[in-house]
Each structure stands twice: as structure tokens, then as C-alpha cells.
Design an enzyme around this catalytic site. Structure first.
Site, PDB file in Angstrom:
ATOM      1  N   ASP A  69       0.930   8.070  -9.728  1.00 42.46           N
ATOM      2  CA  ASP A  69       0.218   7.435 -10.642  1.00 42.46           C
ATOM      3  C   ASP A  69      -0.850   6.370 -10.288  1.00 42.46           C
ATOM      4  O   ASP A  69      -1.181   5.377 -10.462  1.00 42.46           O
ATOM      5  CB  ASP A  69       1.282   6.681 -11.615  1.00 42.46           C
ATOM      6  CG  ASP A  69       0.563   6.251 -12.931  1.00 42.46           C
ATOM      7  OD1 ASP A  69      -0.309   6.463 -13.371  1.00 42.46           O
ATOM      8  OD2 ASP A  69       1.434   5.472 -13.758  1.00 42.46           O
ATOM      9  N   SER A  70      -1.705   7.376  -9.871  1.00 45.89           N
ATOM     10  CA  SER A  70      -3.168   6.617  -9.372  1.00 45.89           C
ATOM     11  C   SER A  70      -4.460   6.536 -10.286  1.00 45.89           C
ATOM     12  O   SER A  70      -4.524   7.182 -11.025  1.00 45.89           O
ATOM     13  CB  SER A  70      -3.426   7.183  -8.128  1.00 45.89           C
ATOM     14  OG  SER A  70      -4.076   8.666  -8.383  1.00 45.89           O
ATOM     15  N   ASP A 110       0.775  -1.218   0.123  1.00 37.42           N
ATOM     16  CA  ASP A 110      -0.203  -0.001  -0.059  1.00 37.42           C
ATOM     17  C   ASP A 110       0.904   1.222  -0.189  1.00 37.42           C
ATOM     18  O   ASP A 110       1.483   1.492   0.962  1.00 37.42           O
ATOM     19  CB  ASP A 110      -0.909  -0.076   1.280  1.00 37.42           C
ATOM     20  CG  ASP A 110      -1.770   1.227   1.454  1.00 37.42           C
ATOM     21  OD1 ASP A 110      -1.762   1.989   0.337  1.00 37.42           O
ATOM     22  OD2 ASP A 110      -2.586   1.291   2.263  1.00 37.42           O
ATOM     23  N   ASP A 127      -8.740   6.961  -9.810  1.00 36.71           N
ATOM     24  CA  ASP A 127      -9.425   7.972  -9.369  1.00 36.71           C
ATOM     25  C   ASP A 127      -9.600   7.630  -7.807  1.00 36.71           C
ATOM     26  O   ASP A 127      -9.538   6.960  -7.352  1.00 36.71           O
ATOM     27  CB  ASP A 127     -11.049   7.945  -9.962  1.00 36.71           C
ATOM     28  CG  ASP A 127     -10.732   8.353 -11.522  1.00 36.71           C
ATOM     29  OD1 ASP A 127      -9.991   9.066 -11.772  1.00 36.71           O
ATOM     30  OD2 ASP A 127     -11.751   7.817 -12.152  1.00 36.71           O
TER      31      ASP A 127
END
Lengths: 284, 284
Positions: free
Chosen positions: B155-156, B137, B158
Site C-alpha cells: 500500500d505504497s 523500511d 508513487d
């Protein structure tokens, strides 16, 4: 029941909007004209099923077609708009007290009538005293008007159907002749992203470049057009949109705009590498 | 038979792609993972049904997340990528010989495994010797790593599902601590166009701005994301992406890029008025 409007951006890509009402449909001498009402975009106008203008984002297109040339040469007095039947381009032009005369040539009166009825947001300034409407073919209209306009805005559909002739070498040549020595041409220049649009984008850019000593393209984010990445062509006999740009002169007009500003004026000419290479190489 | 993938950009807006093959579907501990193959976009990966990456336009996102900070500070040596399981961000980073160490923290191993199998275009450099993968995580990972990285790229997905914690004040605060004094943070900053996205865009911008002395957003044309108008946040303890930008130093790397160039570096920070006003006012 749900009612969805869909536009095919390519054979394999579809953009769909949930609509509450189909407010108008009609077949003019030139094309099918429809108006819908939706929660997301408000009212929107389509021609032959293709998205032209929505209440939500028309400001982007109309800011960028009008304010970029006006900020490059704030002394523009006489303007010709070709197409633009919804009136949004004329609306932005009428905000300049310095503009003396606006000729708008729209081939399809139904587009203007329908916009007056359903889209006051764009059509509200068509009765400005400086505006004269001509329901004529823009291709014919620009012939034999030498040295007449300081600015020509080609607010056209795609190069299929009634808009096709507005993407020809001959038409751009006649625009060149119709412009004064200080003249600027801005033309709807399609999109670099999907192959069909990109091919037209390249062809239009190349034709304009053959005729005008200064010819560039600039980009903007237009979410309701295919890919959301759209371009205008900027061509001129004299003015470079960057070198001759004087931000403080435009600021003096005191116009409040929602998309355009003097930063994005400059930024919009800074293109992705793949777009520059397409235009330079002529292939996509 | 026709098979169409659809993503709802809002409740009332749908974007659909005709697909030839549904290459993979799986449910990980975190989300549903799918890979499709299409004529228009090549292969594409979705998470919980939302578009993440397509072969056609992944270059745009990965150019803009990586080269903007690298060109602002070409001396970056140690990089942390949070998310980015498709590998495209790491691929662009590995093109810099000057980068010594890349840590990539992806919570969902299935995304990496599937990308290795179906998307070599993005995943091809995950085995570069400088890269270490952590299936952890990212929120926990950045805690207690003081003064460790010169660059953090978020770089996720939403801010719903597994990506939610990557949009919190606490997370950005931990990123600040994990950065060196020269550190830069680039975060996926959503879109200004549709109201739901715009609200998240504003919130993320404001949180970052509370923590970093330099905090801006920059835009790019990403046709397969909702509206095609997407933003990254740029935050730093020391470097301004415009004032401290030295184009010729980046040119020395000799990298060929398809979207990014040193012009668009500057142009991407020039935002439409409505976007600037949203960020300043905090409302949309």
C-alpha cells in the site's frame, strides 16, 4: 503567460487543463460552444463550459455507447442517435457494414459545424451515405415514430440546458414507442460519485426502469468527466446485455477497438455495491 | 477568502479542492505530511502534496486492496502490509476473524500519528491485538523472512520519494521469498491513463510477471487519484483470482462492503483493450 481552462465538477472541486490555444468560441441559440487545444488532451470541445469530448479519450465514451448494444444484438439495422453532435457515436456505428440507416438528431447545428472544422477525429463519418442529419429537437423528433428503430443512442449533455428534456419520463416513453420489438435504448446516465450527478443518475435509471422490461446500467472509466466514473443506461424490450450476449458473433465483425472488448462488455455491468444500492434504494 | 488545495496530475492537468481548514502540516524525515478538511471529501491526507486518502472515497481503495485477495484465498492467516500508514488497509483486514497476525511496516511514523489524530475512519483498528506496527523500511523488512506470510499488501505511494524502492525487481523478488507456497502479493500498480503513470504501471506489471507464475492487474474507480482509473497488481504462487475464486466462500464471512462485491471481483479483472495492450507490448 499560461492559459488554463477550468471546469467545476462541484462547487468545491475544480478540474483544470493548460491550453495552448482557444480555437473557437461562439454562442448558438442553445449554448456556448468552445474549442481549445492542449498538449495533454489534444483538441477538446466544451458546451456551456462543460467538457464534452477530447481527442485523447473520446474513444472510451464512443466505444461504450455503441459497441455494447451492437454486440448484444448484431442484427441492428436502423439506428437513431439523439445529440452526439461531435459525430463520434456515428463514426463508431458506421464501422458496421450491417447497419443500413443512421438518423442523427442534433438540436445545435453549431456543434456539428464546429466539430467538422476542428474535430475530424470524431466528425469524419458524418457524410457516410447511410447517415441523415436532422437539426431538430430530439424530444419532438421521437414522437410519432412508432416501431421505427432497432437502436436509439441518447448521446446527450447533462440534464441542464438543452439536454434537460432528454432525461424525462415522457422522452423515454417516446423512445420506447419509437423502438421495434427488438429495440435497445442506450442513454447517457451520469455518474454515481458527486451528489448532484448521483441524484440525476438515480432518477434517470428509475424512469427507464418503469418503462422497459429490461433496464440496467453499465460503467466505464472516463477521465475527463467528473470523478472519471461514468454510466450508460441499457434498456431493451427483449435483449438482456449479458444473457443474450454472444461474444463470438461480435468478434466476427473483426473491429479493432481501443477500449471495448467482449470481456469488458460483461465487466462493465458489474457495479460497485454503493452504486447498486443507490439505484435500488433511490437515494444517495 | 477561499482556500484551494491543488494537485498537478500532470504538468498540464490540475485537480483542486476547496478546503475549509488546513488541519496539519509537518515535515518528517521522509516527506511533507498535510491534512485538510473540505466539504466535498471530508478530511484528507496528502504526502508531498499528493492525495493519499479522503474520508469520502477511501473505502474504494481499501475494499479493493484487501477483499480481492481475501476472497481468492479465504484461508489467509498471516498478513504483511507495507506502507498503508493511514490504517485503512489494516482496518479492512481486521474484519476477518480468521486472520491471526497482521504486520504493518510503515517507514514514516508521522503518517501513522497524524492518521490516528485526524483520520479515525481509517486508523481505528491499528490497536487490534493481532496487529504489530513496525516503523521500518519495508524494503529491508521483507529481506530474510522466507516462507512467512500468506498475503503481502503493498500500500505504497508513487514510485518517487520513499515509495521508489517498493517498485523494484529486487523488492518484488523478496516479497516472493517472504510468501508461503499459497502466498498472494497485491501491489499498488499506478494508472494507465496519463503517460507518466502508465509507464510506471507497465514497468511494475512486467517486473511482477517475471517473478510470479500468476500475475494480473485489476482496476477500480478512484475519483481522487489522477484520471480516476487506478490499478492493483495481483500476483500469486498458486491462486488465480478468477479460476480459484469461490464467491460463496467469501459470502460466508458476512461482511458488508460499500465498493467490493463478488461481481466486481470478477469485473475488475476485465480490462480495456488499450490497458491490456500496454501491458502486453510494454509501451504506451
Amino acid at each position: 503567460m499560461e492559459l488554463w481552462y477550468s471546469e467545476k465538477h462541484t462547487e468545491d472541486v475544480k478540474f483544470s487543463i493548460k491550453v495552448n490555444n482557444h480555437l473557437f468560441t461562439g454562442q448558438s441559440d442553445f449554448q456556448r460552444v468552445d474549442v481549445f487545444e492542449s498538449d495533454e488532451f489534444g483538441k477538446f470541445l466544451t458546451l456551456d463550459g462543460l467538457m464534452m469530448v477530447t481527442e485523447k479519450d473520446e474513444f472510451i465514451y464512443h466505444d461504450m455507447i455503441c459497441h455494447v448494444p451492437m454486440a448484444t444484438n448484431p442484427n441492428i439495422k436502423n439506428v437513431l442517435v439523439i445529440g452526439g453532435g461531435d459525430g463520434g457515436t456515428v463514426r463508431e456505428l458506421t464501422r458496421y457494414p450491417s447497419i443500413e440507416k443512421i438518423h442523427m438528431v442534433e438540436i445545435d447545428k453549431m456543434v456539428v459545424d464546429v466539430s467538422r472544422e476542428f474535430l475530424p477525429i470524431t466528425s469524419s463519418k458524418l457524410d457516410d451515405t447511410r447517415v441523415t442529419l436532422f437539426y431538430e429537437d430530439g424530444i419532438e423528433f421521437v414522437k410519432n415514430k412508432p416501431n421505427t428503430y432497432d437502436l436509439i443512442l441518447v448521446d446527450s449533455t447533462d440534464p441542464i440546458g438543452p439536454g434537460e428534456g432528454l432525461f424525462t419520463r415522457e422522452f423515454y416513453r417516446n423512445c420506447f414507442e419509437a423502438l421495434t420489438e427488438e429495440g435497445i435504448l442506450v442513454n447517457q446516465n451520469e455518474s454515481p460519485y458527486y451528489e448532484g450527478d448521483a441524484r440525476e443518475m438515480i432518477r434517470a435509471s428509475q424512469k427507464v426502469k418503469e418503462i422497459f422490461p429490461i433496464a440496467k446500467v453499465y460503467q466505464f472509466h472516463m477521465p475527463t468527466y467528473p470523478s472519471g466514473h461514468w454510466l450508460f443506461g441499457f434498456a431493451s424490450k427483449k435483449y438482456d446485455p449479458i444473457k443474450d450476449f454472444n461474444p463470438s458473433k461480435w468478434e466476427e465483425f473483426g473491429l479493432k477497438t481501443k477500449y471495448y472488448n467482449t470481456d469488458i462488455h460483461v465487466g462493465s455491468f458489474m457495479l460497485p455495491t454503493y452504486v447498486k444500492e443507490m439505484i435500488e434504494s433511490g437515494t444517495c
